[in-house]
Design a protein around this motif. Structure first.
Motif: not given
Ligand SMILES: Cc1cc2nc3c(=O)[nH]c(=O)nc-3n(C[C@H](O)[C@H](O)[C@H](O)COP(=O)(O)OP(=O)(O)OC[C@H]3O[C@@H](n4cnc5c(N)ncnc54)[C@H](O)[C@@H]3O)c2cc1C
Length: 499
Positions: A468-472, A476-480
């Motif tokens: 898994m990567t943070s970029e992927n 996929k999900i909103r992380v802001k």
């Protein structure tokens, strides 16, 4: 009211003392008064022997990762037990060990006048060792009752390597397991005779803990435990809070459960700390989901075990998704601890494919490496990872989906996979209110390939282990908002006031 045989085990070969004065229930892992096979079994044994019941709930200060956070949570739960037993003929005895080893001999002292000891089964961390030690010290019979999950933890005598295979086993066994569920409120049924006194000198040698908030604050501050891991303000321990959260989950969150991977959607139950401390039973959670669906076990009677994740229970997709976590995933972790007591959490116990592929990639250059200390301080270059670590430090849990990323990135940025394993175990169990649980080792080992299959294409560092990567994840999900919310570890104020 006795616990089913499938959930009962003798911890020693010593006979019941027929002329003893009481039965003791050592409330070890299932710290609640509802839906507990252990408590209901102890009540029935005391009634059958026509003696009183003494319930002892103790908290040691000498286990690894004991801290203000864990103590506060467990002691809040003890307050709920005190309230629940108030006015009942059953004696409830809370004992927070005031200094290291102060509690040694407590059970042997009570056992001398007991007919019988009853306690809870729990397949990992220090519990199996403690139970074996106490059983060997007692000169009276000790019965161990399993309330760990929906299936008796020993119902299948083999370790499952993959969740998929365990799911099929759940399908095979769950109908029968649901024929025996614990009594919802055992304290409302017929109870044993009133308790009529401790052995001479017992209360002086092991003083009952005053659960008043101020007294507890003072006690915790003096204990030889980690005071840097502070209590979580927002997470109050105990069965009352667990039931409040269960209500909210069923009414407001479960309908969104299929969207639980999104941090901005309130969908997951958040119950793992309460499950871990035994403040709520998975039977009660299961029952609430079933009631919401108007479901009963006849819906699956005679149904073929397919191992399919969806459509098997005959419930809504969100409830089925939730039960897959609560039953399949939670209980496969219990199964592993039970069936591999010596190595369930050790790196060496990973599946062969995972060890081989991680070994083959152990020499791959890492884009960056961090030490335990850097990970602990959330001092990586990755703001999403740091936010997850800050959530763990601040709230004692990590958002469901991001917990997977948290683990996978520790593997990515540690010098070796073994070092990654060590770091995950340390951080998860030090800060997690739900740490030190079968799911802790299950989750950590999953990160490194357990319960999973080999994935292609083969990648640097991960080899064939799912990556898994943070970029992927950010795609996929909103992380802001999540990153903004957990930009800092945050300071905790004192939970029990200053005294
Ligand atoms: C690296 C890593 C470490 C983890 N450490 C822990 C831990 O210390 N304690 C812990 O309880 N869980 C742990 N998990 C599993 C999982 O992340 C948590 O159980 C879940 O996030 C808890 O949130 P919840 O109660 O809202 O779960 P919900 O989605 O509401 O699920 C209900 C319950 O089902 C069980 N469950 C859910 N997901 C899983 C899963 N993937 N594996 C096993 N059981 C599951 C839990 O008991 C959970 O409380 C870990 C996972 C990973 C990847």
């Amino acid at each position: 009211m006795l616990a089913p045989n499938s959930r009962l085990q003798l911890a020693n070969q010593t006979p019941v003392r027929a002329d003893g004065r009481y039965v003791v229930y050592w409330m070890l892992a299932q710290r609640r008064t509802r839906y507990s096979f252990g408590l209901q079994h102890a009540i029935q044994r005391a009634r059958d022997l026509d003696v009183p019941l003494l319930v002892v709930e103790a908290l040691s200060c000498s286990y690894r990762w004991a801290s203000d956070r864990m103590h506060a949570f467990a002691i809040q739960g003890m307050g709920d037990q005190r309230d629940a037993f108030e006015g009942s003929p059953i004696e409830y005895y809370p004992y927070v060990e005031p200094k290291e080893d102060a509690g040694l001999g407590l059970h042997a002292a009570l056992g001398k006048e007991a007919c019988l000891y009853v306690t809870d089964h729990w397949p990992c961390f220090h519990m199996p060792k403690w139970v074996a030690m106490v059983a060997s010290e007692l000169d009276v019979s000790m019965e161990v009752v399993d309330s760990c999950g929906i299936l008796p933890v020993r119902s299948v005598p083999k370790a499952f390597a993959r969740a998929h295979d365990f799911r099929r086993q759940v399908h095979r066994d769950v109908y029968e397991a649901l024929q025996d569920i614990p009594v919802p409120s055992p304290l409302e049924g017929e109870l044993p005779r009133p308790f009529d006194g401790f052995p001479k000198g017992f209360e002086k040698r092991y003083p009952r803990t005053d659960l008043d908030e101020k007294a507890i604050g003072k006690l915790i501050s003096k204990l030889p435990i980690d005071h840097d891991v502070e209590p979580v303000q927002a997470a109050v321990g105990g069965q009352a809070e667990a039931l409040r959260r269960l209500d909210t989950f069923i009414d407001e969150r479960l309908p969104n459960y299929l969207e639980r991977n999104k941090p901005e959607v309130k969908a997951a139950s958040g119950l793992s700390p309460w499950l871990h401390w035994g403040h709520v039973s998975s039977h009660e959670i299961f029952k609430r989901v079933a009631d919401r669906e108007g479901w009963d076990p006849s819906a699956i009677e005679g149904q073929k075990a397919t191992g399919k994740r969806e459509g098997w229970w005959g419930m809504s997709p969100e409830s089925e998704g939730f039960l897959d976590e609560l039953v399949t995933w939670r209980e496969v972790c219990f199964n592993t601890c039970e069936m591999r007591p010596k190595d369930y959490g050790k790196y060496e116990a990973l599946p062969d494919f995972a060890k081989k592929t991680l070994e083959e990639h152990a020499g791959d250059p890492r884009p960056q490496t961090y030490t335990l200390d850097q990970f602990e301080r959330a001092a990586t270059h990755d703001t999403l990872w740091n936010a997850a670590q800050n959530q763990l430090r601040r709230e004692g849990v990590i958002h469901n989906y991001l917990r997977m990323l948290w683990g996978k990135k520790i593997l990515h940025w540690s010098k070796t996979p073994k070092e990654a394993h060590r770091i995950m175990v340390e951080l998860n169990n030090k800060y997690g209110l739900d740490g030190r649980d079968p799911n802790s080792w299950g989750g950590i080992m999953w990160t490194l390939g357990r319960y999973d299959r080999a994935w292609g294409p083969e990648r640097e560092i991960f080899g064939k282990v799912r990556y898994m990567t943070s970029e992927n994840t950010a795609r996929k999900i909103r992380v802001k908002n999540y990153i903004a919310e957990y930009a800092e570890a945050g300071n905790q104020t004192e939970l029990f006031g200053s005294s």
